[in-house]
Structure formats: C-alpha cells, structure tokens
Design a protein around this motif. Structure first.
Motif, short mmCIF file in Angstrom:
data_model
loop_
_atom_site.label_atom_id
_atom_site.label_comp_id
_atom_site.label_asym_id
_atom_site.label_seq_id
_atom_site.Cartn_x
_atom_site.Cartn_y
_atom_site.Cartn_z
N VAL A 181 -120.18 5.00 -8.79
CA VAL A 181 -121.58 5.15 -8.39
C VAL A 181 -121.64 6.03 -7.14
N PRO A 182 -122.31 7.18 -7.21
CA PRO A 182 -122.35 8.07 -6.04
C PRO A 182 -123.26 7.54 -4.94
N TYR B 155 -114.85 8.66 -18.96
CA TYR B 155 -115.97 8.96 -19.85
C TYR B 155 -117.27 8.76 -19.09
N ARG B 156 -118.36 9.20 -19.67
CA ARG B 156 -119.67 9.10 -19.03
C ARG B 156 -120.68 8.60 -20.05
N SER C 293 -109.62 14.15 -15.06
CA SER C 293 -110.89 14.68 -14.58
C SER C 293 -112.00 13.72 -14.99
N ILE C 294 -113.06 13.68 -14.22
CA ILE C 294 -114.15 12.74 -14.44
C ILE C 294 -115.40 13.51 -14.86
N PRO C 295 -115.98 13.22 -16.01
CA PRO C 295 -117.25 13.87 -16.37
C PRO C 295 -118.34 13.47 -15.38
N TRP C 296 -119.06 14.48 -14.87
CA TRP C 296 -120.00 14.23 -13.77
C TRP C 296 -121.29 14.99 -14.02
N SER D 5 -120.47 7.48 -14.66
CA SER D 5 -119.11 7.81 -15.07
C SER D 5 -118.22 6.58 -14.93
N TYR D 6 -117.21 6.49 -15.79
CA TYR D 6 -116.33 5.34 -15.83
C TYR D 6 -114.87 5.78 -15.89
#
Length: 308
Positions: free
Chosen positions: A8-9, A297-298, A248-251, A303-304
């Motif tokens: 959570v940003p 994944y997102r 890498s994290i989908p964002w 994102s998780y």
C-alpha cells in the motif's frame, strides 16, 4: 506455508501488510505463475515430481487461493522448472521450460483454465536451448520474444515467437520460434527482475561470483542484444550477496518497483527503481517466513507479493 503481502503506497514509502499466512497451498510446488483470464486472476502451480498442475483463484478478499482446477495433467508430462504467462495476438499463453533437454512449450490458455496442446521448441546446435537458468518472455516494439540465460556458462539468447498462417497440428497453437541473438555474458548472474520504462525493456540482476549489481537495457532491435545502463550498484544494496529471490512489481502507470528477499534475515524489501536506472530507493521492509518462490501480481489498484 505461503504468505501474501499487499503493498500500500504512502506519501514517501509503502506499507506492507500480511494479508494471508496459512497452509492453503500444499507442499511440493516447484514453479508458479500468476495470470488473468477473462477478468479472473489465477495462480498456476506446478509440481515437477507429480507432473501435475493446480490452479487457484487470486482475489483481494479472504477467499484468495480457492482451488479452481486440481491435479491437472495438461503440461505434457515433463519436469518443467520455469513457468511464465504472456499474451500474443490477444490470446493468453502459458510458457514452460525445462533445462535438461532444453524444451520450451507454449500453451494457449482456454476459458475453462485448461491448456491446449503445446507448441514445443528445442535446439541442440548453433544456438542450443539447454541449460538456461533464466527464461523470460518479453515484448519489444509490440512483438513477442523470449530471453534465455545459462548461469553456469554465461551464454544468453533471444528468440522471436511469431504467429504463423496455419498450425502444424490440430490443437497446437500456430507459432514459430527463431533465434535472433546468441551471445556470451559472464557466468553466475541471477535474481533477474524484468521491467519496462517508456515501453522499453530493462532488467535488474546480481552476480555473486564477482559481486556486481546492475541494470541492463534490452535494445529495441533484439538482434543487437542488451547494454548495461547501471553497473556495480551493490553499494546501493548492501545485502546483495544474501538476496535469494527477486521480482518486479506491477504498479500504477507502469512505474518500476522491485522486491527482494534476504535469505539470511528473511526480510522482504521493496524498492522504487530510479528513472536513470542508476539506483533505487528502499520504500519498505517486513519480516517473512522465507520461501523458494516469489510471485508478484496486481488486482485492481493493489499490488501483491506471494512467497511460497
């Protein structure tokens, strides 16, 4: 035991929340991939001892990891070591790879989450496909390619994957694979994490033989290969030698975010990669139970990270 963390940003950092930590997944899985089929987020989990695949739903609620397809034997009976998912011609595909014989298999994913017969590619001469430790599909200027790297020898290759006019066999996807680049890197690169900036392809990686942490750019002409953009960046990641997993994290808006797992402390770290690819900023960290597989994944606006 699996753990799922939401990311959570905040204004200047991120908050990692452990949203699931139990035994929904049995032991024995050796490769996993997250995908989305007709709006449904799914996890494909493969066991290379039983050669069977289980499929689970991925949601942002408590029923995540509910089984939707169990004990599926559609992956052609081989001990695959790598799974990936991609889209080609608006159709979803699953890619699997095993290093001993060098087989790459490409399956179209059907609406019931089962798989078509595979298009299989393997080569032993000139540009062999055996021994890859990293195999990843990438999109370059709208076209699909597959990059493979052999950690023990340092060989690296890029192959094109195209749709052809007619399938060679009923039920097999009409695909054709060709080598477009074969090259020699240093050995012992690992912990690859691929991301995009401005629709161009980049990847993070770590060399633990002669310590080097860098970011490469895959050129828009894949027959030319890649170039280093940032090199010897280990001062920006002091625990690089302890990193055992990365992703890498989908964002939102495709911004490049990176996750790493420290195998000594079991800390999961989240970074935002700088636009000049000369480093990154750590945004958050949390304690985990460690793991051997990391999936990102997102779903909608969250994102998780899944650790297994």
């Amino acid at each position: 035991m699996e753990q799922i963390f939401s990311i959570v940003p905040n204004v200047l950092d991120v908050n990692l929340q452990n949203v699931k930590s139990n035994n929904s997944l049995p032991s024995g899985y050796t490769a996993m991939v997250a995908t989305e089929i007709e709006g449904q987020h799914l996890l494909y989990a493969f066991n290379n001892q039983t050669l069977l695949t289980d499929v689970y739903s991925l949601t942002n609620s408590s029923d995540t990891l509910a089984p939707v397809l169990q004990g599926y034997d559609g992956l052609n009976g081989k001990a695959w070591t790598i799974l990936h998912q991609f889209t080609l011609g608006d159709k979803p595909y699953l890619m699997s790879y095993e290093a001993t014989e060098g087989n790459l298999a490409f399956y179209e994913i059907k609406s019931d989450y089962s798989l078509s017969k595979p298009y299989i590619f393997m080569n032993k001469r000139s540009w062999p496909t055996q021994g890859f430790s990293e195999v990843t599909p990438i999109v370059i200027t709208g076209l699909l390619y597959v990059l493979g790297y052999d950690k023990s020898k340092g060989t690296v290759a890029i192959f094109s994957l195209d749709v052809i006019s007619k399938s060679p066999e009923k039920g097999v996807p009409p695909l054709n694979m060709l080598n477009v680049w074969y090259h020699q890197w240093a050995a012992k690169w690992e912990n690859f994490a691929f991301f995009t900036l401005g629709q161009s392809n980049f990847f993070f990686k770590i060399n633990k033989g002669k310590l080097n942490v860098n970011i490469d750019h895959i050129l828009d002409n894949p027959s030319v290969g890649s170039v280093e953009i940032g090199s010897y960046l280990q001062h920006k990641m002091p625990n690089a030698l302890e990193v055992i997993l990365s992703a890498s994290i989908p964002w939102e808006n495709g911004e490049p975010y990176l996750a790493t797992l420290d195998g000594t402390t079991n800390l999961l770290d989240i970074y935002r990669i700088h636009a000049d690819c000369q480093g990154w900023t750590k945004l958050g960290t949390t304690q985990t139970n460690s793991g051997t597989i990391m999936i990102s994944y997102r779903i909608e606006d969250t994102s998780y990270i899944l650790l297994y």
